[in-house]
Design a protein around this motif. Structure first.
Motif, mmCIF file in Angstrom:
data_model
loop_
_atom_site.group_PDB
_atom_site.id
_atom_site.type_symbol
_atom_site.label_atom_id
_atom_site.label_comp_id
_atom_site.label_asym_id
_atom_site.label_seq_id
_atom_site.Cartn_x
_atom_site.Cartn_y
_atom_site.Cartn_z
ATOM 1 N N PRO A 157 0.800 -1.230 0.000
ATOM 2 C CA PRO A 157 0.000 0.000 0.000
ATOM 3 C C PRO A 157 0.830 1.276 0.000
ATOM 4 O O PRO A 157 0.281 2.370 -0.091
ATOM 5 N N HIS A 158 2.150 1.140 0.081
ATOM 6 C CA HIS A 158 3.007 2.308 0.287
ATOM 7 C C HIS A 158 3.902 2.653 -0.893
ATOM 8 O O HIS A 158 4.378 3.780 -0.990
ATOM 9 N N ALA A 159 4.160 1.689 -1.788
ATOM 10 C CA ALA A 159 5.118 1.909 -2.875
ATOM 11 C C ALA A 159 4.422 1.807 -4.227
ATOM 12 O O ALA A 159 3.485 1.025 -4.399
ATOM 13 N N PRO A 160 4.875 2.579 -5.208
ATOM 14 C CA PRO A 160 4.194 2.608 -6.506
ATOM 15 C C PRO A 160 4.339 1.302 -7.279
ATOM 16 O O PRO A 160 5.299 0.552 -7.104
ATOM 17 N N LEU A 161 3.392 1.085 -8.171
ATOM 18 C CA LEU A 161 3.408 -0.103 -9.016
ATOM 19 C C LEU A 161 4.668 -0.156 -9.873
ATOM 20 O O LEU A 161 5.138 -1.238 -10.244
ATOM 21 N N GLY A 162 5.227 0.981 -10.191
ATOM 22 C CA GLY A 162 6.418 1.028 -11.031
ATOM 23 C C GLY A 162 7.730 0.957 -10.281
ATOM 24 O O GLY A 162 8.782 1.260 -10.859
ATOM 25 N N THR A 163 7.704 0.534 -9.035
ATOM 26 C CA THR A 163 8.915 0.490 -8.206
ATOM 27 C C THR A 163 10.077 -0.210 -8.901
ATOM 28 O O THR A 163 11.203 0.301 -8.944
ATOM 29 N N ASP A 164 9.849 -1.393 -9.457
ATOM 30 C CA ASP A 164 10.932 -2.163 -10.053
ATOM 31 C C ASP A 164 11.531 -1.448 -11.256
ATOM 32 O O ASP A 164 12.750 -1.507 -11.484
ATOM 33 N N THR A 165 10.687 -0.784 -12.036
ATOM 34 C CA THR A 165 11.173 -0.058 -13.200
ATOM 35 C C THR A 165 11.940 1.193 -12.764
ATOM 36 O O THR A 165 13.025 1.487 -13.298
ATOM 37 N N LEU A 166 11.393 1.929 -11.818
ATOM 38 C CA LEU A 166 12.078 3.116 -11.306
ATOM 39 C C LEU A 166 13.463 2.764 -10.782
ATOM 40 O O LEU A 166 14.448 3.463 -11.059
ATOM 41 N N ASN A 167 13.549 1.666 -10.038
ATOM 42 C CA ASN A 167 14.822 1.294 -9.432
ATOM 43 C C ASN A 167 15.825 0.794 -10.469
ATOM 44 O O ASN A 167 17.023 1.096 -10.381
ATOM 45 N N ALA A 168 15.356 0.042 -11.455
ATOM 46 C CA ALA A 168 16.256 -0.392 -12.528
ATOM 47 C C ALA A 168 16.799 0.806 -13.295
ATOM 48 O O ALA A 168 17.990 0.869 -13.647
ATOM 49 N N GLU A 169 15.928 1.771 -13.549
ATOM 50 C CA GLU A 169 16.345 2.967 -14.281
ATOM 51 C C GLU A 169 17.381 3.768 -13.507
ATOM 52 O O GLU A 169 18.380 4.230 -14.082
ATOM 53 N N VAL A 170 17.166 3.949 -12.213
ATOM 54 C CA VAL A 170 18.080 4.811 -11.458
ATOM 55 C C VAL A 170 19.442 4.158 -11.312
ATOM 56 O O VAL A 170 20.483 4.834 -11.344
ATOM 57 N N VAL A 171 19.489 2.841 -11.189
ATOM 58 C CA VAL A 171 20.776 2.151 -11.115
ATOM 59 C C VAL A 171 21.506 2.254 -12.452
ATOM 60 O O VAL A 171 22.703 2.534 -12.503
ATOM 61 N N ALA A 172 20.774 2.041 -13.548
ATOM 62 C CA ALA A 172 21.380 2.169 -14.875
ATOM 63 C C ALA A 172 21.891 3.589 -15.101
ATOM 64 O O ALA A 172 23.008 3.795 -15.612
ATOM 65 N N ASP A 173 21.098 4.579 -14.738
ATOM 66 C CA ASP A 173 21.484 5.979 -14.926
ATOM 67 C C ASP A 173 22.742 6.323 -14.118
ATOM 68 O O ASP A 173 23.659 6.979 -14.625
ATOM 69 N N ALA A 174 22.764 5.882 -12.867
ATOM 70 C CA ALA A 174 23.909 6.197 -12.007
ATOM 71 C C ALA A 174 25.183 5.572 -12.552
ATOM 72 O O ALA A 174 26.246 6.208 -12.570
ATOM 73 N N ALA A 175 25.084 4.330 -13.005
ATOM 74 C CA ALA A 175 26.264 3.665 -13.557
ATOM 75 C C ALA A 175 26.725 4.332 -14.835
ATOM 76 O O ALA A 175 27.933 4.541 -15.052
ATOM 77 N N ALA A 176 25.790 4.699 -15.707
ATOM 78 C CA ALA A 176 26.145 5.343 -16.970
ATOM 79 C C ALA A 176 26.823 6.691 -16.732
ATOM 80 O O ALA A 176 27.784 7.055 -17.425
ATOM 81 N N GLU A 177 26.337 7.434 -15.741
ATOM 82 C CA GLU A 177 26.905 8.744 -15.439
ATOM 83 C C GLU A 177 28.323 8.636 -14.878
ATOM 84 O O GLU A 177 29.178 9.474 -15.158
#
Length: 245
Positions: free
Chosen positions: A31-51
């Motif tokens: 009830p507390h986390a968005p349905l897109g949690t897994d996608t958001l987290n995959a994106e932020v890890v990919a972005d951080a590594a790419a940067e």
């Protein structure tokens, strides 16, 4: 270089054969986390590594729907069959390879995708004009990996850090009280449950009250460092060996 934000001429000028493909899911996370949690987290890890990576790497748009039928009793969850999912990922990788990005890391944020991504990476590497390696971020955070649940402290913390305001902080108590402390319904080494609704009332596994933005920052640093190390290895890997062709 993010493909969806760039022009084709800008991408054409990039000199690299490396690409990241974030892969997540659209599924319940309590009830507390968005349905897109897994996608958001995959994106932020990919972005951080790419940067942080010392070199160029293309970042493809995220795949937002994965293998998630185990959460089908919870409203809003979307899922694809394993065969459809693998074919779709393989097609995207083929597209990347067509443009010269033929060393691809599949950056995964959903446990239900793990075995399928390992299998499709093998198919790509054996049969296609590309090399692919799967990477699941929560397996690469050191001792914290043992705390991984579902909508638990790790996923919640990374969202708190990278997407402030997305976690419904006023629902953390509810999430913890009506969740489960373990994934599955076990008899010995056999998991009798196939769907999460069989063992958790609200979809949560683990205690999200243990999460914090500070923990999320630590998790992101660890996952990004591990992904950068993998990128360096993939960049230098000999792909002419008989095992790969």
């Amino acid at each position: 270089m993010h493909l969806e934000r760039a022009t084709w001429t800008e991408i054409d000028a990039v000199e690299t054969d490396l690409a990241l493909l974030p892969i997540g899911s659209t599924e319940q996370h309590g009830p507390h986390a968005p349905l897109g949690t897994d996608t958001l987290n995959a994106e932020v890890v990919a972005d951080a590594a790419a940067e942080r990576y010392e070199g160029s790497v293309a970042v493809a748009p995220a795949v937002p729907v994965g293998i998630a039928a185990e959460h089908r009793q919870f409203t809003g969850t979307l899922w694809a069959s394993e065969s459809t999912f693998k074919s779709y990922v393989r097609d995207i990788v083929e597209s990347l390879a067509h443009h010269g990005f033929d060393r691809i890391v599949l950056v995964n944020g959903h446990g239900g995708n793990t075995s399928a991504l390992r299998e499709v990476a093998g198919q790509i590497t054996r049969s296609d004009d590309a090399y692919a390696a799967p990477f699941t971020w929560f397996d690469e955070v050191g001792e914290h990996s043992s705390r991984m649940g579902h909508g638990g402290p790790l996923e919640t913390a990374l969202v708190q850090h990278a997407n402030p305001g997305a976690i419904r902080e006023d629902r953390l108590e509810e999430a913890a009280e009506n969740g489960s402390d373990r994934w599955g319904d076990w008899q010995g080494r056999v998991n009798l449950a196939f769907d999460s609704a069989e063992f958790t009332e609200n979809g949560v596994v683990g205690d999200p009250r243990e999460a914090s933005a500070e923990l999320g920052e630590e998790l992101l640093d660890a996952a990004a460092d591990a992904l950068i190390a993998l990128l360096k290895t993939v960049a230098d890997r000999d792909l002419d060996r008989p095992a790969h062709r």
